[in-house]
Design an enzyme around this catalytic site. Structure first.
Site, PDB file in Angstrom:
ATOM      1  N   ASN A 188       1.185 -17.752  42.263  1.00 28.48           N
ATOM      2  CA  ASN A 188       2.023 -16.406  42.493  1.00 28.48           C
ATOM      3  C   ASN A 188       3.328 -16.811  42.524  1.00 28.48           C
ATOM      4  O   ASN A 188       3.697 -18.044  42.683  1.00 28.48           O
ATOM      5  CB  ASN A 188       1.860 -15.772  43.834  1.00 28.48           C
ATOM      6  CG  ASN A 188       2.758 -14.505  44.222  1.00 28.48           C
ATOM      7  OD1 ASN A 188       2.996 -13.763  43.322  1.00 28.48           O
ATOM      8  ND2 ASN A 188       3.341 -14.574  45.396  1.00 28.48           N
TER       9      ASN A 188
ATOM     10  N   HIS B 134       7.437 -16.101  43.959  1.00 28.85           N
ATOM     11  CA  HIS B 134       7.780 -15.335  44.988  1.00 28.85           C
ATOM     12  C   HIS B 134       9.235 -15.520  45.074  1.00 28.85           C
ATOM     13  O   HIS B 134       9.815 -16.705  44.775  1.00 28.85           O
ATOM     14  CB  HIS B 134       7.320 -15.708  46.362  1.00 28.85           C
ATOM     15  CG  HIS B 134       7.948 -14.928  47.641  1.00 28.85           C
ATOM     16  ND1 HIS B 134       7.324 -13.474  47.648  1.00 28.85           N
ATOM     17  CD2 HIS B 134       8.757 -15.287  48.375  1.00 28.85           C
ATOM     18  CE1 HIS B 134       8.203 -13.089  48.582  1.00 28.85           C
ATOM     19  NE2 HIS B 134       8.936 -14.206  49.278  1.00 28.85           N
TER      20      HIS B 134
HETATM   21  C1  GRF Z   1       9.819 -11.076  40.588  1.00 28.95           C
HETATM   22  O1  GRF Z   1      10.960 -11.418  41.253  1.00 28.95           O
HETATM   23  C2  GRF Z   1       8.911 -11.879  41.457  1.00 28.95           C
HETATM   24  O2  GRF Z   1       9.499 -12.999  42.273  1.00 28.95           O
HETATM   25  C3  GRF Z   1       8.254 -10.715  42.533  1.00 28.95           C
HETATM   26  O3  GRF Z   1       8.305  -9.708  41.714  1.00 28.95           O
HETATM   27  C4  GRF Z   1       9.119 -10.059  40.628  1.00 28.95           C
HETATM   28  C5  GRF Z   1       8.564  -9.302  39.264  1.00 28.95           C
HETATM   29  O4  GRF Z   1       9.614  -9.233  38.319  1.00 28.95           O
HETATM   30  N1  GRF Z   1       7.072 -11.196  43.031  1.00 28.95           N
HETATM   31  P1  GRF Z   1       9.008  -8.990  36.937  1.00 28.95           P
HETATM   32  O5  GRF Z   1       8.175  -7.745  36.819  1.00 28.95           O
HETATM   33  O6  GRF Z   1       8.119 -10.240  36.240  1.00 28.95           O
HETATM   34  O7  GRF Z   1      10.197  -8.649  36.021  1.00 28.95           O
END
Ligand code: GRF
Length: 186
Positions: free
Chosen positions: A105, A107
């Protein structure tokens, strides 16, 4: 080089998915993106899957039968890495069991600080000096699995929630593929 198959789970914009698709085109990048899973039929990021003819599996149910179908879909596509890229659902114990140490994941904070949602407003409120992003393995506890890689930057006095978000996402787009390289020891 024989590439491993990866599946990306998304719920929204999909900017990380977009970058991973681009990066996976490099002949020496260890994975190819074989499928995309979403809980949100309207996720903007699905456009990148469609443009690149990547099969999409829609999964928004607690039904064991649908989850079984998802697992079969992942096995059919010989998935050996699942990347949660802005996927807003909890991964079930059952799915974790099937893909032990194969789900990662991204984050938007320097874990273990600021697990969960609304990271940027909490980071500003706490007057942190530094923030960034973390790629980690997924386990049964929220944002708590073993850390693979982190990237950080110093927060300036003029930073706002939206500027921090922008800076963090820029780092995320590098961190995700670096973490994959690290996992496959490149
Ligand atoms: C990212 O900032 C990630 O850290 C979080 O959700 C966001 C997803 O962004 N878990 P994207 O959909 O890849 O633009």
């Amino acid at each position: 080089m024989v590439k491993k198959n990866a599946c990306i789970f998304i719920s929204g914009k999909g900017s990380n998915l977009k970058k991973l698709i681009i990066r996976s085109r490099d002949y020496n990048f260890p994975v190819k993106i074989k499928s995309v899973v979403t809980n949100n039929k309207k996720a903007e990021g699905l456009i990148y899957a469609k443009k690149n003819s990547i099969p999409i599996f829609f999964f928004n149910s607690k039904s064991k039968i649908i989850e079984k179908k998802l697992i079969s879909f992942l096995i059919y596509h010989k998935i050996s890495l699942i990347c949660l890229a802005g996927y807003m659902k909890i991964i079930s114990k059952n799915l974790l069991g099937h893909f032990n140490e194969k789900i990662i994941n991204i984050h938007p904070s320097l874990l273990p600080k600021f697990k969960g949602l609304d990271t940027f407003s909490r980071i500003l409120k706490k007057k942190e000096r530094k923030t960034g992003c973390t790629v980690h393995y997924v386990n049964e506890k929220l944002d708590s699995g073993r850390i693979i890689l982190q990237k950080g930057f110093f927060i300036s006095s003029t930073d706002t929630e939206s500027s921090i978000k922008k800076k963090t996402q820029k780092l995320e787009h590098l961190a995700f593929s670096e973490a994959i390289l690290k996992i496959f020891r490149y």
